[in-house]
Design a protein around this motif. Sequence first.
Motif, PDB file in Angstrom:
ATOM      1  N   ALA A 182       0.818  -1.041   0.060  1.00  0.00           N
ATOM      2  CA  ALA A 182      -0.116   0.105   0.034  1.00  0.00           C
ATOM      3  C   ALA A 182       1.077   1.234   0.118  1.00  0.00           C
ATOM      4  CB  ALA A 182      -0.998   0.065   1.249  1.00  0.00           C
ATOM      5  N   ASP A 183       0.205   2.409  -0.606  1.00  0.00           N
ATOM      6  CA  ASP A 183       0.831   3.655  -0.420  1.00  0.00           C
ATOM      7  C   ASP A 183       1.041   4.136   0.883  1.00  0.00           C
ATOM      8  OD1 ASP A 183       1.857   5.881  -2.638  1.00  0.00           O
ATOM      9  OD2 ASP A 183       1.213   6.818  -0.729  1.00  0.00           O
ATOM     10  N   PRO A 184       2.219   4.616   1.282  1.00  0.00           N
ATOM     11  CA  PRO A 184       2.189   5.226   2.746  1.00  0.00           C
ATOM     12  C   PRO A 184       1.512   6.411   3.010  1.00  0.00           C
ATOM     13  CG  PRO A 184       4.271   5.781   1.522  1.00  0.00           C
ATOM     14  CD  PRO A 184       3.494   4.915   0.684  1.00  0.00           C
ATOM     15  N   ARG A 185       1.129   7.157   2.000  1.00  0.00           N
ATOM     16  CA  ARG A 185       0.012   8.141   2.119  1.00  0.00           C
ATOM     17  C   ARG A 185      -1.232   8.012   2.160  1.00  0.00           C
ATOM     18  NH1 ARG A 185       4.046   9.215  -1.421  1.00  0.00           N
ATOM     19  NH2 ARG A 185       5.538  10.906  -1.107  1.00  0.00           N
ATOM     20  N   PRO A 186      -2.098   8.794   3.233  1.00  0.00           N
ATOM     21  CA  PRO A 186      -3.425   8.313   3.188  1.00  0.00           C
ATOM     22  C   PRO A 186      -4.380   8.598   1.929  1.00  0.00           C
ATOM     23  CG  PRO A 186      -3.025  10.268   4.430  1.00  0.00           C
ATOM     24  CD  PRO A 186      -1.629   9.733   4.210  1.00  0.00           C
ATOM     25  N   ASN A 187      -5.085   7.944   1.477  1.00  0.00           N
ATOM     26  CA  ASN A 187      -6.287   8.275   0.511  1.00  0.00           C
ATOM     27  C   ASN A 187      -5.370   8.281  -0.915  1.00  0.00           C
ATOM     28  OD1 ASN A 187      -8.343   9.061   2.350  1.00  0.00           O
ATOM     29  ND2 ASN A 187      -7.153  10.948   2.805  1.00  0.00           N
ATOM     30  N   ILE A 188      -4.116   7.550  -0.706  1.00  0.00           N
ATOM     31  CA  ILE A 188      -3.578   7.301  -2.295  1.00  0.00           C
ATOM     32  C   ILE A 188      -3.859   5.892  -2.598  1.00  0.00           C
ATOM     33  CG2 ILE A 188      -1.511   7.504  -3.557  1.00  0.00           C
ATOM     34  CD1 ILE A 188      -2.271  10.303  -2.641  1.00  0.00           C
TER      35      ILE A 188
END
Length: 281
Positions: A182-188
């Motif tokens: 998963a991408d470490p940034r939220p909502n990405i």
Amino acid sequence: MESLVSTEWLANEMGASDLRIVDCTRHLPGTGRDALAEYEAGHIPGAVFMDLADLVDAGAAVENTLPPAEKFASRMQSLGLGDGSRIVLYDDSAVKTAARAWFMLKMFGAHDVAILDGGIAKWKAEGRALTQGKEVLRHRHFTVWQDDKNLRTKAHVLANLHSKDEQVVDARGAKRWSGEEADPRPNIASGHIPGSFNVPYTALFNADGTFKDKAGLKAAFQGAGVDLGKPVVTSCGSGITACVLIFGLHLAGKDDVALYDGSWTEWGNDPDTPKATKPAA
């Protein structure tokens, strides 16, 4: 001056009136490291500190967007970097941030810019001198101009999905690119731009942190399926390690390369952009 210089070369050039050395270290959030504090604790003699976190467009919708030309020129002048300077960049960052500084300097008009091969880690390993504190140089004029030919927007990349005029090459790690991680940034979202190739920026370096030779650099791209005879657009998480790929391609003799500055932060945050994933083997 070559685009990549050795620690030995730099040591021999120290003290030259036109030489400017710049620490461009920037660490990713969550590392617990403070680049400025590390610089003040020990840096290459004469080096000034370039704050890459400040060299952004504060009004942009996407984080880490390139700054306006006037802002960049003002910051360079205050660092003592100007017309006629030979600028050598280095970092001590896991994401090789000197390449981002190199890309910006070249885009905004600096002519003689190089990266120190192996960075300060190699300099220290060789037992070379360090200085503490903060260096302040006399202001110098930096002529303001901007060449956008090596920049691409989301609209460009969307159009390229159909035209396929340029190859998109992603610098993120394989698991981030495939969508397995998963991408470490939220909502990405997870995954990658459809049709993009994956060349993790770490594939361009030797074990000691120096860049691979020209043959090794070419092999890293060709092994991932990239055709070095066709134009390339690089991407990553937020436009930093994509610049490592641009510099690596430059060393390999390829300069028809552009940066998608919004990168996955912009693309992955837009619910309307197509995303691709690659099933685990």
